[in-house]
Structure formats: structure tokens, C-alpha cells
Write an enzyme that holds these catalytic residues in place. Structure first.
Site, PDB file in Angstrom:
ATOM      1  N   ALA A 111     -31.703  14.891  38.973  1.00  0.00           N
ATOM      2  CA  ALA A 111     -30.442  14.720  38.251  1.00  0.00           C
ATOM      3  C   ALA A 111     -29.653  16.019  38.421  1.00  0.00           C
ATOM      4  O   ALA A 111     -30.232  17.085  38.648  1.00  0.00           O
ATOM      5  CB  ALA A 111     -30.726  14.453  36.778  1.00  0.00           C
ATOM      6  N   GLY A 157     -35.214  13.335  38.961  1.00  0.00           N
ATOM      7  CA  GLY A 157     -34.567  12.021  39.051  1.00  0.00           C
ATOM      8  C   GLY A 157     -34.635  11.426  40.452  1.00  0.00           C
ATOM      9  O   GLY A 157     -34.563  10.198  40.605  1.00  0.00           O
ATOM     10  N   GLU A 174     -39.118  19.034  35.950  1.00  0.00           N
ATOM     11  CA  GLU A 174     -38.259  19.217  34.768  1.00  0.00           C
ATOM     12  C   GLU A 174     -38.811  20.252  33.802  1.00  0.00           C
ATOM     13  O   GLU A 174     -38.055  20.909  33.084  1.00  0.00           O
ATOM     14  CB  GLU A 174     -38.072  17.881  34.039  1.00  0.00           C
ATOM     15  CG  GLU A 174     -37.207  16.860  34.779  1.00  0.00           C
ATOM     16  CD  GLU A 174     -37.986  15.968  35.730  1.00  0.00           C
ATOM     17  OE1 GLU A 174     -39.152  16.291  36.061  1.00  0.00           O
ATOM     18  OE2 GLU A 174     -37.424  14.933  36.136  1.00  0.00           O
ATOM     19  N   GLU A 197     -37.899   9.785  40.552  1.00  0.00           N
ATOM     20  CA  GLU A 197     -37.815   8.630  39.638  1.00  0.00           C
ATOM     21  C   GLU A 197     -37.026   7.489  40.269  1.00  0.00           C
ATOM     22  O   GLU A 197     -37.403   6.316  40.144  1.00  0.00           O
ATOM     23  CB  GLU A 197     -37.188   9.079  38.314  1.00  0.00           C
ATOM     24  CG  GLU A 197     -38.114  10.015  37.546  1.00  0.00           C
ATOM     25  CD  GLU A 197     -37.423  10.700  36.363  1.00  0.00           C
ATOM     26  OE1 GLU A 197     -36.354  11.323  36.569  1.00  0.00           O
ATOM     27  OE2 GLU A 197     -37.942  10.611  35.245  1.00  0.00           O
TER      28      GLU A 197
HETATM   29  N1  CAA Z   1     -28.767  19.684  40.374  1.00  0.00           N
HETATM   30  C1  CAA Z   1     -27.645  20.340  40.757  1.00  0.00           C
HETATM   31  N2  CAA Z   1     -27.587  21.100  41.882  1.00  0.00           N
HETATM   32  C2  CAA Z   1     -28.700  21.185  42.640  1.00  0.00           C
HETATM   33  C3  CAA Z   1     -29.888  20.525  42.297  1.00  0.00           C
HETATM   34  C4  CAA Z   1     -29.889  19.739  41.105  1.00  0.00           C
HETATM   35  N3  CAA Z   1     -30.973  19.026  40.723  1.00  0.00           N
HETATM   36  N4  CAA Z   1     -30.818  20.830  43.226  1.00  0.00           N
HETATM   37  C5  CAA Z   1     -30.219  21.633  44.123  1.00  0.00           C
HETATM   38  N5  CAA Z   1     -28.947  21.843  43.767  1.00  0.00           N
HETATM   39  C6  CAA Z   1     -27.943  22.678  44.458  1.00  0.00           C
HETATM   40  C7  CAA Z   1     -28.215  24.157  44.271  1.00  0.00           C
HETATM   41  O1  CAA Z   1     -27.704  24.607  43.035  1.00  0.00           O
HETATM   42  C8  CAA Z   1     -27.496  24.733  45.463  1.00  0.00           C
HETATM   43  O2  CAA Z   1     -26.121  24.759  45.187  1.00  0.00           O
HETATM   44  P1  CAA Z   1     -25.254  26.123  45.448  1.00  0.00           P
HETATM   45  O3  CAA Z   1     -25.314  26.291  46.949  1.00  0.00           O
HETATM   46  O4  CAA Z   1     -23.895  25.766  44.946  1.00  0.00           O
HETATM   47  O5  CAA Z   1     -25.952  27.209  44.728  1.00  0.00           O
HETATM   48  C9  CAA Z   1     -27.720  23.689  46.555  1.00  0.00           C
HETATM   49  O6  CAA Z   1     -28.058  22.472  45.863  1.00  0.00           O
HETATM   50  C10 CAA Z   1     -28.872  24.017  47.478  1.00  0.00           C
HETATM   51  O7  CAA Z   1     -30.013  24.277  46.671  1.00  0.00           O
HETATM   52  P2  CAA Z   1     -30.934  25.586  46.865  1.00  0.00           P
HETATM   53  O8  CAA Z   1     -30.114  26.739  47.341  1.00  0.00           O
HETATM   54  O9  CAA Z   1     -31.692  25.775  45.600  1.00  0.00           O
HETATM   55  O10 CAA Z   1     -31.869  25.091  48.065  1.00  0.00           O
HETATM   56  P3  CAA Z   1     -33.366  25.578  48.383  1.00  0.00           P
HETATM   57  O11 CAA Z   1     -33.693  24.988  49.710  1.00  0.00           O
HETATM   58  O12 CAA Z   1     -33.489  27.049  48.213  1.00  0.00           O
HETATM   59  O13 CAA Z   1     -34.293  24.895  47.239  1.00  0.00           O
HETATM   60  C11 CAA Z   1     -35.021  23.070  45.826  1.00  0.00           C
HETATM   61  C12 CAA Z   1     -34.436  23.496  47.203  1.00  0.00           C
HETATM   62  C13 CAA Z   1     -36.468  23.566  45.721  1.00  0.00           C
HETATM   63  C14 CAA Z   1     -35.000  21.548  45.809  1.00  0.00           C
HETATM   64  C15 CAA Z   1     -34.171  23.665  44.687  1.00  0.00           C
HETATM   65  O14 CAA Z   1     -32.805  23.375  44.940  1.00  0.00           O
HETATM   66  C16 CAA Z   1     -34.514  23.139  43.324  1.00  0.00           C
HETATM   67  O15 CAA Z   1     -35.490  23.535  42.735  1.00  0.00           O
HETATM   68  N6  CAA Z   1     -33.672  22.214  42.798  1.00  0.00           N
HETATM   69  C17 CAA Z   1     -33.835  21.676  41.453  1.00  0.00           C
HETATM   70  C18 CAA Z   1     -34.968  20.686  41.386  1.00  0.00           C
HETATM   71  C19 CAA Z   1     -35.124  20.172  39.966  1.00  0.00           C
HETATM   72  O16 CAA Z   1     -35.382  20.913  39.043  1.00  0.00           O
HETATM   73  N7  CAA Z   1     -34.967  18.845  39.797  1.00  0.00           N
HETATM   74  C20 CAA Z   1     -35.085  18.203  38.491  1.00  0.00           C
HETATM   75  C21 CAA Z   1     -33.728  18.054  37.878  1.00  0.00           C
HETATM   76  S1  CAA Z   1     -33.786  17.496  36.174  1.00  0.00           S
HETATM   77  C22 CAA Z   1     -33.979  15.827  36.272  1.00  0.00           C
HETATM   78  O17 CAA Z   1     -34.021  15.245  37.339  1.00  0.00           O
HETATM   79  C23 CAA Z   1     -34.059  15.099  34.961  1.00  0.00           C
HETATM   80  C24 CAA Z   1     -34.485  13.683  35.073  1.00  0.00           C
HETATM   81  O18 CAA Z   1     -35.619  13.348  34.934  1.00  0.00           O
HETATM   82  C25 CAA Z   1     -33.497  12.636  35.298  1.00  0.00           C
END
Ligand code: CAA
Length: 258
Positions: free
Chosen positions: A65, A109, A132, A112
Site C-alpha cells: 500500500a 498490500g 508492515e 495481499e
Molecule cells: N509506498 C510508497 N512508496 C513506495 C513504497 C510504498 N509501499 N515502496 C517503495 N516506494 C517508493 C520509495 O519511496 C521510492 O520513492 P522515492 O524515489 O520518491 O524516494 C521508490 O518507491 C523506490 O523505492 P526504494 O528507493 O526504496 O527502492 P529500493 O530498491 O531501495 O527498495 C523496497 C525496494 C525494499 C521494496 C523498499 O522500497 C521498501 O521497503 N518499500 C516498502 C515496503 C513496505 O513496507 N510495504 C508495506 C506497505 S504497508 C501495507 O502494504 C499495508 C497493507 O497491508 C495494505
């Protein structure tokens, strides 16, 4: 509708949705989920479509998400809008089959959403996780429930409590994905599976899907009873007559309802 966060196309009878927010690793924001709902509604209503595929990019199916969109929300905001339910469950409610074709990250998400589809074909680059807990929250679109049913308590618990990701091989071993294919073959393989489904009797496919899903919703006794009843009902269809006649006559079945 002009889509801004997804690409929507048809390949014969297959409806293909490609998540398309590359700069955010396909993070699932409200606009994207709403567009996906509209696209799935349209495919469900389109008699020419027999199966749908949801896919992402090489790097990410979806990284979860959209955290930046969620970050300012208060308890009242999420409670009042019943956050995550609206639009998110659409894939799980489809009557036609939906295949998830997953390469790269399927996190939060994203994992999911993939689990809401009927089965997951994974590229060898796929990584699944429910991270999360790192954000001070928990999965909110079925992660603690569907993942546990797919991979069992121990792995689901470890993934939800430590945010450990599962690679494609482990996901296949654990029953999360139906099979793993080379990344370059992912879309082809998903389309081939979807085309096979489209070549079969659509009502029988929908009955089979409904019956498998029943296994997740009820007891074994009730599930088996349900299966027997709908199995009997297939004998009332022209396509069952055609399928069995074609076998007996050593020819390819030509199903009427596709
Ligand atoms: N939401 C918003 N933006 C996201 C995102 C997310 N879930 N995941 C990645 N992005 C964005 C980053 O902020 C970044 O944007 P900027 O260039 O503007 O900074 C861009 O995508 C590229 O991401 P990274 O620079 O972090 O890329 P990476 O290759 O270094 O890392 C990753 C990849 C390990 C997937 C890392 O991006 C990450 O950990 N992302 C978040 C994963 C996460 O926590 N997901 C769970 C979300 S909560 C949820 O989903 C709730 C639910 O149950 C519904």
C-alpha cells in the site's frame, strides 16, 4: 475511463491489467485501486473475456500500500472510510478466474493483492513479504489471514513478526505460488494458463473456482457436500455433454459456453 496508474489491454479472451506506477514500485494508492476496480468490473461484464491477469513490472509486482498516502491518516480517517476494504477486495470477488503474475517485490498490500487472485505464477525474481511490522502496523488487506492459510502458521507468523521475505523457491515449496518460471517467461506462461482456461467451458470454470474457494470458507463435510451438489449440477449443462461425448468419440471438445 482513462487509466493513469494501470495499463489495461486484452489478448484474445484474456484481460490483462499491468500495475504501472514505476517510480513508486507500483505502490497501491487509492487511485490505482479504484482504477483496478473499474477495469475488473469491465472485464467481468465483458462476455468476450474469460480470464484476467494482474501483473506488475520486472522490479515490483507491488511494494505495498502507498505508505506516503497512508502516513497522515488518523484513526478516525481509516475507521470512517473502512480503509483498505473499499476497492481492495475486488480481485477476490471476481467470478471469472484471476491470475497474479508476480516478478520482483510483492510486499505488504502487494502480497495481499496477489493472494486475492486465484493462483500466483511467480518469476524466479519474486520476493514475497508482509513487512508492515517495520512501519509500526500490521497487514490490513488479509495478509495475516490468507498468508496463514497458504503457508501455515509458522512461516506466516515469522513473516508477519520479523518482515522476513520469502524468495520464489521458498514460496513454491510453501504453497504460496503454483509454480516458478524464468522471469523472461512470466507473462507468456501466465497468458498460456489464461488461454487454456478460456478454451474451456466458462460456467464450469466458474463452478470449479467457486468450489475450490469453498474449501477456505467452510468445514470439510460441508465443503464436500457443496462440491457434490455443484458436481451434479454440471450434468445439467450442454458443455458436460459435449466434454464427455468428445472424449468418447476421441475428438477435441468444442464447448458452447466460452
Ligand atoms: N509506498 C510508497 N512508496 C513506495 C513504497 C510504498 N509501499 N515502496 C517503495 N516506494 C517508493 C520509495 O519511496 C521510492 O520513492 P522515492 O524515489 O520518491 O524516494 C521508490 O518507491 C523506490 O523505492 P526504494 O528507493 O526504496 O527502492 P529500493 O530498491 O531501495 O527498495 C523496497 C525496494 C525494499 C521494496 C523498499 O522500497 C521498501 O521497503 N518499500 C516498502 C515496503 C513496505 O513496507 N510495504 C508495506 C506497505 S504497508 C501495507 O502494504 C499495508 C497493507 O497491508 C495494505
Amino acid at each position: 475511463m482513462a487509466y493513469e496508474n494501470i495499463l489495461v489491454e486484452t489478448r484474445g479472451q484474456v484481460g490483462l491489467i499491468t500495475l504501472n506506477r514505476p517510480k513508486a514500485l507500483n505502490a497501491l494508492n487509492a487511485a490505482l485501486m479504484q482504477e483496478m476496480t473499474v477495469a475488473l468490473d469491465a472485464f467481468e461484464a465483458d462476455d468476450n473475456i474469460g480470464c484476467m491477469i494482474i501483473t506488475g513490472s520486472e522490479k515490483a509486482f507491488a511494494a505495498g500500500a502507498d505508505i506516503k498516502e497512508m502516513q497522515p491518516k488518523t484513526y478516525m480517517d481509516v475507521y470512517k472510510e473502512d480503509f483498505i476494504t473499499r476497492d481492495w477486495e475486488r480481485a477476490a470477488r471476481c467470478r471469472k478466474p484471476v491470475i497474479a503474475a508476480v516478478a520482483g517485490y510483492a510486499l505488504g498490500g502487494g502480497c495481499e493483492l496477489a493472494m486475492m487472485c486465484d493462483f500466483i505464477i511467480a518469476a524466479d525474481t519474486a520476493k514475497f513479504g508482509q513487512p508492515e511490522i517495520n512501519l509500526g502496523t500490521i497487514p490490513g488487506a488479509g495478509g495475516t489471514q490468507r498468508l496463514t492459510r497458504f503457508v501455515g502458521k509458522s512461516k506466516a507468523m515469522e513473516m508477519c513478526l520479523t518482515a522476513r521475505m520469502m524468495d520464489a523457491d521458498e514460496a513454491e515449496r510453501s504453497g504460496l505460488v503454483s509454480r516458478v518460471v524464468p522471469a523472461a517467461e512470466l507473462l507468456n506462461e501466465a497468458i498460456k494458463a489464461a488461454e487454456k482456461i478460456c478454451s474451456l467451458s466458462r460456467p464450469i470454470v466458474m463452478i470449479a473456482k467457486e468450489s475450490v474457494n469453498r474449501a477456505y470458507e467452510t468445514t470439510l463435510t460441508e465443503g464436500v457436500r457443496f462440491e457434490r451438489r455443484v458436481f451434479h449440477s454440471t450434468f445439467g449443462t450442454e458443455d458436460q455433454k459435449e466434454g464427455m461425448s468428445a472424449f468418447a468419440e476421441k475428438r477435441k471438445a468444442d464447448f458452447k459456453h466460452r
